[in-house]
Design a protein around this motif. Structure first.
Motif, PDB file in Angstrom:
ATOM      1  N   THR A  53       6.662 -20.815 -28.320  1.00 19.91           N
ATOM      2  CA  THR A  53       5.285 -21.157 -28.131  1.00 19.91           C
ATOM      3  C   THR A  53       4.767 -21.949 -29.992  1.00 19.91           C
ATOM      4  O   THR A  53       3.840 -22.800 -29.594  1.00 19.91           O
ATOM      5  CB  THR A  53       4.116 -20.068 -28.749  1.00 19.91           C
ATOM      6  OG1 THR A  53       3.827 -19.032 -27.160  1.00 19.91           O
ATOM      7  CG2 THR A  53       3.162 -20.080 -28.224  1.00 19.91           C
ATOM      8  N   LEU A  54       5.113 -21.689 -30.778  1.00 21.70           N
ATOM      9  CA  LEU A  54       5.647 -22.390 -32.170  1.00 21.70           C
ATOM     10  C   LEU A  54       5.920 -24.121 -32.294  1.00 21.70           C
ATOM     11  O   LEU A  54       5.175 -24.938 -32.821  1.00 21.70           O
ATOM     12  CB  LEU A  54       6.237 -21.486 -33.375  1.00 21.70           C
ATOM     13  CG  LEU A  54       5.239 -20.489 -34.006  1.00 21.70           C
ATOM     14  CD1 LEU A  54       6.334 -19.664 -34.966  1.00 21.70           C
ATOM     15  CD2 LEU A  54       4.438 -20.371 -34.686  1.00 21.70           C
ATOM     16  N   THR A  55       7.424 -24.205 -30.947  1.00 15.29           N
ATOM     17  CA  THR A  55       7.495 -25.243 -31.228  1.00 15.29           C
ATOM     18  C   THR A  55       6.171 -25.978 -30.199  1.00 15.29           C
ATOM     19  O   THR A  55       6.174 -27.108 -30.469  1.00 15.29           O
ATOM     20  CB  THR A  55       8.513 -25.315 -30.209  1.00 15.29           C
ATOM     21  OG1 THR A  55       9.356 -24.800 -31.358  1.00 15.29           O
ATOM     22  CG2 THR A  55       9.098 -26.884 -29.981  1.00 15.29           C
ATOM     23  N   ASN A  56       5.977 -24.972 -29.135  1.00 16.10           N
ATOM     24  CA  ASN A  56       4.551 -25.915 -27.906  1.00 16.10           C
ATOM     25  C   ASN A  56       3.325 -26.418 -29.063  1.00 16.10           C
ATOM     26  O   ASN A  56       3.095 -27.777 -28.981  1.00 16.10           O
ATOM     27  CB  ASN A  56       4.675 -25.256 -26.822  1.00 16.10           C
ATOM     28  CG  ASN A  56       5.981 -25.475 -25.834  1.00 16.10           C
ATOM     29  OD1 ASN A  56       6.454 -26.710 -26.415  1.00 16.10           O
ATOM     30  ND2 ASN A  56       5.845 -24.171 -25.369  1.00 16.10           N
ATOM     31  N   MET A  57       2.899 -25.383 -30.141  1.00 10.66           N
ATOM     32  CA  MET A  57       2.216 -26.157 -30.632  1.00 10.66           C
ATOM     33  C   MET A  57       2.091 -26.969 -32.155  1.00 10.66           C
ATOM     34  O   MET A  57       1.437 -28.157 -31.799  1.00 10.66           O
ATOM     35  CB  MET A  57       1.501 -24.852 -31.417  1.00 10.66           C
ATOM     36  CG  MET A  57       1.321 -24.083 -31.076  1.00 10.66           C
ATOM     37  SD  MET A  57       0.926 -22.280 -31.900  1.00 10.66           S
ATOM     38  CE  MET A  57      -0.685 -22.057 -32.751  1.00 10.66           C
TER      39      MET A  57
END
Length: 70
Positions: A53-57
């Protein structure tokens, strides 16, 4: 996932919905879904999902020119 209180499954689903909105060019809606997914991943201590999720953000923010935030 919400109905059966599967927070991990809900986080995965919200993350995937965020990715779809990102691909459709609806960046703010995508970020809204990713922001919903993140605390759920953290609540169930799913570090892999949290990282995803952090990578996508970060990818989304970078694509908007928000390099510091990314």
């Amino acid at each position: 996932s919400r109905a059966v209180e599967d927070r991990g499954g809900e986080a995965t689903t919200l993350n995937n919905i965020g990715r779809v909105y990102s691909d459709l060019g609806e960046k703010q809606t995508a970020l809204d879904y990713l922001n919903q997914a993140l605390p759920l991943s953290r609540a169930v201590s799913d570090r892999s999902q949290e990282a995803y999720t952090l990578t996508n953000m970060a990818s989304l923010q970078r694509s908007q020119g928000e390099l510091t935030e990314a």
